[in-house]
Design an enzyme around this catalytic site. Sequence first.
Site, PDB file in Angstrom:
ATOM      1  N   SER A   1      58.120 -12.520   0.900  1.00 50.95           N
ATOM      2  CA  SER A   1      57.451 -12.857   2.164  1.00 50.95           C
ATOM      3  C   SER A   1      57.033 -11.665   3.008  1.00 50.95           C
ATOM      4  CB  SER A   1      58.390 -13.733   2.997  1.00 50.95           C
ATOM      5  OG  SER A   1      59.613 -13.037   3.282  1.00 50.95           O
TER       6      SER A   1
ATOM      7  N   GLY B   1      51.784  -7.857   1.254  1.00 54.24           N
ATOM      8  CA  GLY B   1      50.644  -8.342   0.504  1.00 54.24           C
ATOM      9  C   GLY B   1      50.343  -9.808   0.737  1.00 54.24           C
TER      10      GLY B   1
ATOM     11  N   GLU C   1      63.962  -5.452   1.298  1.00 52.68           N
ATOM     12  CA  GLU C   1      63.504  -4.306   2.067  1.00 52.68           C
ATOM     13  C   GLU C   1      64.677  -3.388   2.414  1.00 52.68           C
ATOM     14  OE1 GLU C   1      60.453  -3.655   2.434  1.00 52.68           O
ATOM     15  OE2 GLU C   1      59.523  -5.585   1.926  1.00 52.68           O
TER      16      GLU C   1
ATOM     17  N   VAL D   1      56.080 -12.481  -6.006  1.00 46.25           N
ATOM     18  CA  VAL D   1      56.992 -11.362  -6.257  1.00 46.25           C
ATOM     19  C   VAL D   1      56.342 -10.373  -7.225  1.00 46.25           C
ATOM     20  CG1 VAL D   1      59.234 -10.657  -7.166  1.00 46.25           C
ATOM     21  CG2 VAL D   1      59.040 -12.775  -5.853  1.00 46.25           C
TER      22      VAL D   1
ATOM     23  N   TYR E   1      44.479  -4.558 -16.731  1.00 41.78           N
ATOM     24  CA  TYR E   1      45.078  -5.660 -15.985  1.00 41.78           C
ATOM     25  C   TYR E   1      45.152  -6.937 -16.822  1.00 41.78           C
ATOM     26  CZ  TYR E   1      46.855  -8.247 -12.079  1.00 41.78           C
ATOM     27  OH  TYR E   1      47.680  -8.993 -11.284  1.00 41.78           O
TER      28      TYR E   1
ATOM     29  N   LYS F   1      50.902 -12.634 -16.503  1.00 40.78           N
ATOM     30  CA  LYS F   1      50.162 -13.652 -15.758  1.00 40.78           C
ATOM     31  C   LYS F   1      49.885 -14.867 -16.629  1.00 40.78           C
ATOM     32  CE  LYS F   1      49.963 -11.250 -11.997  1.00 40.78           C
ATOM     33  NZ  LYS F   1      50.829 -11.618 -10.851  1.00 40.78           N
TER      34      LYS F   1
END
Length: 402
Positions: A52, A55, A78, A142, A241, A250
Amino acid sequence: MSERVITPRSRGFLFLDSHPAGCARLVEEMWQAAPAPERAPDGAPVALVVGSSAGYGLAATIAGLARAGIRGIGVCFEKAPTERRTATAGWYRTAATAELARRHGHEMVFLNGDAFSDGMKDQVAGLLRERFGRLDHLVYSVAAPRRTDPDTGAVHTSVLKPIGEAYRTKTLVFDGEGTPEVKVVETPPAEGDDIAQTVAVMGGADWERWVDHLADRGLLADGFTTAALSYIGSPLTDGIYRQGTIGAAKSHLEATARTLNERLDKLVGGRAVTSVNGAAVTQSSTAIPGIALYVGLLRGALGEGMVPPIAQLADLWDQLTGARPLEVDEDGRVRLDAWELNSAVQAAVTERWDTATTETISHLADLDWFHAEVQRLYGFAVPGIDYTAPTATQVPWPEATA
């Protein structure tokens, strides 16, 4: 309370300190930029945002609060401030988001820790049971370099590598004076278990574990929806990517969405999707070879036509909450990247890419915008902030109070 003047010091696109006041102002700007709801939400949906603080996850949190009127939990990882160093930018952004939520009457709790661990999942489940009730929405965002498997204790490490053969691409760098240079870099191909390791970190395993963990405890509401945030990107960056190790992750994420969607439909009449977002300058994206150059050229081609993350996530919340129908492509993905990937835009960016050199880049890309966006990730280059004035760095983590 410790106060000092904080100046930007960086190694490439990575800054060593963050500016608390700048981070707070950026969060407020995002909140103000979130489109107001067209009608008052029916109640306050209970939501969980995993990832959260930065980005698209940060945009999901702020848009959820400002647009959808959510209440619930944000999870991130963090670092606190020390005597020598500031906290991470996400620490300060979270504190500012919590304050804005409180000021606007939204009940939002932020937990700091390892989202991959079962201990964090237990903590979230406990909060839901004791305080919020069953969960209506889960947004998963994430990006991490490593993950410890809760079952085996094995530590998996993700890598940014092409698959099959080495990948050469143009990329954008800035020297210590901020002078841009277009260079060609080569990334060696994945080897050994690089693909499996990256899928274990960045694929759908942890997202599925979150859903299963909460479902097994009866904490999913009827009609529960969940979205994992993803990216496809341009053919110009395919080799590193979408066709690389991250792309394999992905693809696993999208396969997980299909599995979860079937399961949730039977369990609570729910839905699971991946949300494909458009390009943005983020702490994760600047680490990928070629992406910085691509995004700078995209901005050069589109200018203000680029759709910021806060607007994209407001669109996603509208679909998740039923404010408008949930629209997916043939692969079950919500597409928020049409503005980026339409053929005319990609043709314009490709033309710029082909002619981009150190000598021409300043005419082809919006470098001032890009350089400022990188600094803004850490709270610098924010209009209205006096960077010559001392600022308090010992900002506490927001308390879990109503």
